[in-house]
Design a protein around this motif. Structure first.
Motif, PDB file in Angstrom:
ATOM      1  N   ARG A 137       0.825  -1.211   0.000  1.00 27.18           N
ATOM      2  CA  ARG A 137       0.000   0.000   0.000  1.00 27.18           C
ATOM      3  C   ARG A 137       0.861   1.263   0.000  1.00 27.18           C
ATOM      4  N   LEU A 138       0.447   2.207  -0.828  1.00 32.20           N
ATOM      5  CA  LEU A 138       1.083   3.516  -0.824  1.00 32.20           C
ATOM      6  C   LEU A 138       0.402   4.371   0.238  1.00 32.20           C
ATOM      7  N   ASP A 139       1.143   4.731   1.262  1.00 36.51           N
ATOM      8  CA  ASP A 139       0.557   5.478   2.379  1.00 36.51           C
ATOM      9  C   ASP A 139       0.598   6.980   2.124  1.00 36.51           C
ATOM     10  N   CYS A 168       7.496   4.529  -7.765  1.00 36.95           N
ATOM     11  CA  CYS A 168       8.151   3.855  -6.636  1.00 36.95           C
ATOM     12  C   CYS A 168       8.993   2.693  -7.156  1.00 36.95           C
ATOM     13  N   VAL A 169      10.268   2.701  -6.842  1.00 34.32           N
ATOM     14  CA  VAL A 169      11.157   1.639  -7.294  1.00 34.32           C
ATOM     15  C   VAL A 169      11.055   0.458  -6.331  1.00 34.32           C
ATOM     16  N   ILE A 235       9.725   8.884  -6.425  1.00 34.49           N
ATOM     17  CA  ILE A 235       9.907  10.218  -6.974  1.00 34.49           C
ATOM     18  C   ILE A 235       8.543  10.803  -7.303  1.00 34.49           C
ATOM     19  N   PHE A 236       8.370  12.069  -6.944  1.00 36.36           N
ATOM     20  CA  PHE A 236       7.170  12.814  -7.332  1.00 36.36           C
ATOM     21  C   PHE A 236       7.518  13.661  -8.536  1.00 36.36           C
ATOM     22  N   MET A 237       6.725  13.507  -9.622  1.00 36.82           N
ATOM     23  CA  MET A 237       6.916  14.307 -10.833  1.00 36.82           C
ATOM     24  C   MET A 237       5.638  15.069 -11.131  1.00 36.82           C
ATOM     25  N   PRO A 238       5.680  16.389 -11.123  1.00 36.05           N
ATOM     26  CA  PRO A 238       4.483  17.163 -11.455  1.00 36.05           C
ATOM     27  C   PRO A 238       4.059  16.912 -12.895  1.00 36.05           C
ATOM     28  N   ALA A 239       2.821  17.219 -13.194  1.00 33.93           N
ATOM     29  CA  ALA A 239       2.318  17.083 -14.556  1.00 33.93           C
ATOM     30  C   ALA A 239       3.158  17.913 -15.522  1.00 33.93           C
ATOM     31  N   VAL A 255       6.479   0.688  -9.572  1.00 32.23           N
ATOM     32  CA  VAL A 255       5.040   0.891  -9.474  1.00 32.23           C
ATOM     33  C   VAL A 255       4.783   2.392  -9.501  1.00 32.23           C
ATOM     34  N   ASN A 256       3.841   2.826 -10.349  1.00 32.75           N
ATOM     35  CA  ASN A 256       3.554   4.258 -10.373  1.00 32.75           C
ATOM     36  C   ASN A 256       2.068   4.514 -10.168  1.00 32.75           C
TER      37      ASN A 256
END
Length: 340
Positions: A137-139, A168-169, A235-239, A255-256
């Motif tokens: 789960r992504l918290d 997420c790697v 990693i967070f990547m903005p639009a 997993v993204n």
């Protein structure tokens, strides 16, 4: 030019849900979240080696086969167009998850230095790997479907996502190279309607750029940011940030999560239609339509463009709502039908 961009991506330790919602998600700045998913059972398997992760991922079989791209060894793991631009340098196959993991494990243990490249992309977990999202789960507060990306050492051409993205790697290492949205003109975008996997891609290989053919890429490179992620990192990547992703190990699992995009109201499709309807008009007409676009779309006061009208007759000029969206769709569909 080396394959490591001159600027490092910002980093911070994994964040809690509240911090993500307040600071990360609203920003227009990418950031590496070190150790964000280090607690996942899948990450523990990824750190235990190729056989452990292959067996762990295969455990979630039972869903639909995965759309898998397969390329010959001579492409060097770079999935791209073929030399004559009529097609691509890979073939697509529907591969069951256990078979995919068995082949990746076979290649990993064979010691081949240049095997054929394999890449299963954007496989929605509920359909292809039932139970995965519940076990890992992504918290973080995102309303999004977990999607799996599985393969060996390969590179994804520089592209953008229309929505924010957390990647997420799980296994292997990945190098992310990001370019800000304002570098669009320096990335030499390929065909808009004949693409590898959805969005247009940059024609430039960041690892071996041809600066004689693509000279403006040098400016894009000066603005590029990079980071290497290992199992447990995210990693967070903005639009609309462009990104090139290179998987570095014999078995790589990522997993993204994409969220926040209304696919029925795609700005990209509006752009393509504007190319047909506006771009080739006489200069004076194009300038006049620029005024319309500024007034109704881009100007800071555009949301108030219909404020002089009674609310009941603002219709498509009104505030965002499901009703307004439905009305706009009906208007567009009727107009396109009249055009035949």
């Amino acid at each position: 030019m080396v394959s490591i961009a001159p600027n490092r991506l910002a980093e911070r330790p994994g964040v809690d849900p509240d911090t993500f919602a307040r600071e990360i998600a609203p920003s227009a700045t990418p950031v590496v979240l070190r150790g964000q998913v280090a607690h996942w059972p899948a990450v523990a398997a990824g750190k235990a080696g190729p056989r452990a992760i292959a067996e762990y991922v295969a455990r979630f079989s039972g869903g639909a086969p995965l759309d898998t791209m397969i390329a010959r060894p001579e492409v060097g793991g770079r999935f791209f167009y073929d030399p004559d631009w009529n097609g691509f340098n890979f073939v697509r196959q529907q591969v069951p998850l256990p078979g995919l993991m068995a082949e990746l494990l076979r290649l990993a243990e064979s010691g081949e230095t240049a095997p054929h490249a394999i890449y299963a992309n954007a496989a929605a977990a509920p359909a292809h790997s039932p139970g995965w999202a519940e076990a890992n789960r992504l918290d973080l507060p995102v309303d999004a479907t977990a999607r799996l990306w599985i393969g060996n050492a390969a590179a994804v051409a520089t592209h953008y996502d229309a929505s924010p993205n957390i990647a997420c790697v799980v296994a292997g290492r990945r190098r992310f190279t990001l370019f800000p949205p304002d570098q669009l003109a320096n990335l030499y975008i390929g065909p808009l309607d004949h693409t590898l996997a959805g969005p247009p891609v940059s024609m430039v290989d960041p690892e071996a750029p041809d600066l004689e053919r693509y000279p403006r890429f040098a400016e894009a490179w000066r603005n590029a940011q990079t980071a290497e992620l290992g199992p447990g990192d995210a990693i967070f990547m903005p639009a609309l940030w462009w990104h090139h992703v290179k998987a570095l190990d014999p078995i790589n699992v990522l997993v993204n999560y994409w969220w926040g995009e209304d696919s029925a109201a795609s700005p990209f499709l509006a752009l393509v239609h504007a190319m047909m309807a506006v771009r080739d008009l006489p200069d004076a007409e194009r300038a006049a339509w620029r005024g319309w676009f500024d007034h109704l779309v881009f100007d800071a006061n555009a949301p108030q463009a219909g404020a002089h009208l009674p609310e009941r007759v603002r219709t498509v000029l009104g505030a965002p709502s499901d009703e307004r969206s439905a009305r706009i769709r009906r208007f567009l569909i009727a107009a396109l039908q009249r055009l035949g």
